[in-house]
Write an enzyme that holds these catalytic residues in place. Structure first.
Site: not given
Ligand code: BGC
Length: 796
Positions: A337, A550
């Protein structure tokens, strides 16, 4: 001229309708730099299999080129207000692509993949704008890499392709979970695929296969359900839609199972925090939803940013290789990630530097790093790792072969470009499907004295509450930008780049649904909402949460705001019917809404969400949504002989947290929810009868009759649970094994069959040392449908 060159290089034209967005680039930069002429270009033969082509191409690559393929860099590194002399770029959404930036990342550093993070949009944030940006980047990559290797482009599309302002968006996954409708999850996947394909997003970072167990977590709404069998079935169907009928071997876009594994299980409800997962919980409860998605052919897996049992998931050979590869048989690409590989050194301190961090991740099983910002640093550090022997060449080859195979499977070498003239239509299509999804997701939790449905001819209706007319709130996070429209705010600056997306709010949905004679009074002023309600037939108050994503959405005690509770109480004091609609990504402490005349959970229902709510309010749709999660109660935990009232210092505060995180099992769990998993009312009534269960070829088959015993047509969702007749305190009393959705006219009956593999009953043996795989215990089981039971014996 460019097309001619490409035609010569690849031996055929790839896209007759290609229109490149070349205006941003100096024409000279588009001439292939170091045109290679390898003796054999056999990998360009589209008739060969992807794996053969990948092996052939792999043989031609230098070590530096291989290392570049394992790196994913954010699009901002390709943009800048003006071309910087050093070629290092970090541009924003208003900055154009710059040739020097493209040269640094794609030509010099040989990066194999680009992503747009949650807020990364092109200047022209339309489908066409996305397609043009993609084509330009792809063109540069192909023309300027020695062997003309296309990039793979990653985007987030968790509830539709959320970036373009005009995109059709579906309910967030938690709302889709409430539909229990696998064909709908698949159809939403198809629609998202069409959006992503048309705009160049050939790698979609969805679906989320983490299960919902703790609604303090800011990503709860991105999950499908708390039950592994429901999350697994919906995720599998969604992946089948997203990737298309070619599945794993010929996906149209690559789907991503994320975030592997146990990302939703942080100890304290905070995003990216530590999880402690006993082996039995990990194997029996956490991994199955990922497994079903992998079995559906998912091309890629994204790693959990957190740590599990003290080891960051990105550095966990146990998770990424022993479990994911050896046990779960995943064969595709594993990506870390956002910025997580550098974080192994900078945040987790398990390595002294970037090279150490990369070695830990690659050796654990990461094939590609969402490195984000430092393509040169990645190259140098991984090169050093190979030179020192910290990472073996075979492991590089293994990872790159997987990445190239995926690129061949996606057809990127054969059809690398998209047609911008078709992109706007693809992005804005499927509004009817989004409305159907909203219709099916809305969950009726309370309906005193049949308050609902309202008559469309109702005389006077008051509409109020902060989410009654908020596009931002109903779309939630990952909509236009990471935190939602306008960064989660309600209004923004003027100008085309800041327009409110086309969406039907609850207020608009109500206005569309009522008769011309109905008086709809909309106000955000509490005093006037209350006084207008005194002379109205009813009030609809739309409350809940603002958009978030998030960690910014973490909430230690998720509940309606005090101002919302006060508004509901004041409306209720009028004595008029008060209908509470909750627009939120998770169950909330409800306070006075618990005793409202009617209560609807709308989740974050997407662009057509207001129509979905109105369809249920006025009865053009009979609600069928069922909670995919437990709705905890504000009440204290109840246990025999012990009544927790919480620490006295908390006074009269609601004790919502008494039930967080949910355990959903065990004698002392205090499972005393306000609404249990699977709860949801209808405007009709249903009955089930005649349950039978049998087992053959490792499949359990249940049959039963579902009858619409009421006076309106409607859909019933019927969960099938299995109780295992063994004495094991760690095995939940019953587990969801399968389910069905039945549409019935008033008075109609249907005999339905629900089958499931016995493997859903697999359990890790109790006397293990941490290495045993789950297996299905032989013995007596009981299938349960409502109050019906049927015994079944399984011999394995
Ligand atoms: C998230 C992911 C996401 C990625 C790309 C990260 O902060 O945890 O779920 O796909 O960003 O945007």
């Amino acid at each position: 001229m460019i097309r001619t060159l490409l035609s010569q290089i690849h031996g055929k034209r790839r896209q007759t309708t290609f229109v490149a967005a070349l205006g941003l680039l100096a024409a000279a930069a588009l001439v292939p730099s170091a045109a290679a002429n390898p003796a054999s270009k056999s990998w360009l033969n589209a008739k060969e299999s992807p794996s053969v082509r990948a092996s052939q191409l792999l043989r031609e690559l230098t070590l530096e080129e291989k290392i570049g393929q394992m790196d994913q860099i954010v699009v901002g590194n390709l943009r800048a207000p003006t071309a910087p002399a050093n070629g290092i770029c970090s541009g924003g959404n208003n900055d154009p692509l710059q040739t020097t930036c493209l040269q640094t990342v794609l030509a010099n550093n040989k990066t194999g993949s680009i992503l747009s993070g949650g807020s990364d949009n092109p200047v022209d944030n339309t489908g066409a704008g996305w397609a043009n940006q993609y084509n330009t980047i792809q063109h540069y990559a192909i023309d300027n890499s020695r062997l003309h290797i296309p990039i793979i482009y990653g985007v987030d599309a968790v509830h539709g392709f959320g970036h373009p302002t005009e995109a059709t968006l579906f309910p967030q996954q938690i709302g889709m979970g409430a539909t229990w409708d696998t064909s709908l999850a698949e159809a939403a996947g198809v629609a998202t695929k069409q959006q992503a394909l048309a705009t160049g997003g050939n790698w979609v970072f969805a679906p989320v296969q983490d299960i919902s167990r703790d609604n303090r977590w800011g990503r709860y709404y991105e999950t499908w359900a708390e039950a592994p069998a429901l999350a697994g079935a919906l995720g599998a169907a969604n992946i089948e839609g997203l990737q298309g009928s070619g599945g794993y071997s010929k996906p149209e876009v690559a789907a991503t199972v994320k975030h592997f594994a146990g990302y939703s299980q942080s100890l304290n409800g905070h995003d990216r925090a530590e999880a402690q997962l006993p082996i039995r919980y990990l194997q029996d409860t956490i991994l199955p939803a990922y497994q079903q998605a992998i079995d559906a052919g998912a091309s890629t897996v994204m790693v959990d940013s957190g740590s599990v049992n003290g080891i960051p998931a990105d550095a966990s050979h146990y998770l990424l290789t022993t479990q994911l590869r050896d046990r779960m048989h995943f064969q595709g690409v594993v990506i870390s990630d956002y910025n997580d590989v550098p974080a192994l050194a900078s945040a987790y301190h398990i390595a002294p530097d970037l090279a150490g961090a990369i070695a830990a991740a690659v050796n654990a099983g990461v094939d590609m790093s969402m490195e984000v910002n430092d393509s040169a640093g990645w190259d140098a550090a991984l090169l050093k790792d190979v030179q020192t022997g910290a990472v073996k060449k075979w492991r590089i080859d293994q990872a790159v072969r997987r990445i190239l195979t995926l690129k061949f499977r996606l057809g990127l070498f054969d059809h690398p470009f998209v047609d911008p003239s078709k992109a706007n239509a693809a992005v804005t299509a499927n509004r009817d499907l989004a409305r159907k999804a909203a219709d099916e997701s809305v969950t009726l939790l309370r309906n005193q004295n049949s308050t609902l449905p309202l008559s469309p001819n109702v005389g006077k209706l008051v509409v109020t509450g902060p989410s009654a007319d908020s596009v931002t709130n109903q779309l939630g996070g990952w909509s236009v930008s990471w935190q939602g429209v306008f960064g989660g705010g309600q209004v923004c600056c003027a100008g085309p780049a800041n327009q409110i997306p086309s969406a039907t709010t609850v207020l608009a949905g109500i206005k569309n649904a009522v008769s011309p004679s109905t008086q709809v009074v909309y106000t955000q002023d509490q005093a006037s909402a209350v006084s207008e309600t005194s002379s109205a037939d009813a009030a609809v108050v739309v409350v809940g949460e603002n958009a978030y994503a998030e960690a910014l959405g973490d909430d230690p005690s998720p509940q309606l705001k005090a101002s919302q509770k006060a508004l509901i109480s004041a409306l209720e004091a009028t004595g008029k019917p008060v209908i509470v609609v909750v627009v939120a990504g998770r169950p909330l402490g409800l306070g006075p809404a618990e005793t409202a005349s009617a209560l609807l959970m709308a989740y974050q229902p997407g662009t057509e969400g207001g129509s979905g709510v109105a369809d249920v309010l006025f009865g053009s749709v009979n609600p069928s949504g069922k909670l995919p999660v437990t709705w905890p109660s504000d009440a204290p935990v109840q246990q025999s002989g012990f009544n927790s009232t919480g620490p006295s210092s908390l006074g009269d505060e609601p004790k919502f947290f008494d039930q967080l995180p949910g355990t959903n099992g065990g004698q002392g769990s205090g499972y005393n929810p306000l609404y249990p998993f699977g709860f949801g009312l209808s405007y009709t009534t249903f009955g089930t009868s005649g349950l039978t269960a049998s087992t053959k070829h490792n499949t359990v088959t249940t049959t039963f009759t579902v009858t619409n015993t009421g006076s309106k047509s409607g859909a019933d969702i019927v969960p099938v649970y299995v109780h295992q007749a063994i004495s094991d305190p760690l095995v939940p009393n019953q587990r969801l094994a399968g389910f069905t959705r039945v549409q019935l006219n008033a008075g109609e009956s249907k005999v339905v069959t629900v089958s499931f593999p016995t493997s859903v009953l697999a359990l890790t043996p109790g006397d293990i040392d941490g290495t045993a795989a789950p297996r299905v215990p032989s013995g007596a089981y009981q299938a349960r449908v409502g109050t019906l039971t049927a015994d079944v014996t399984i011999n394995h």
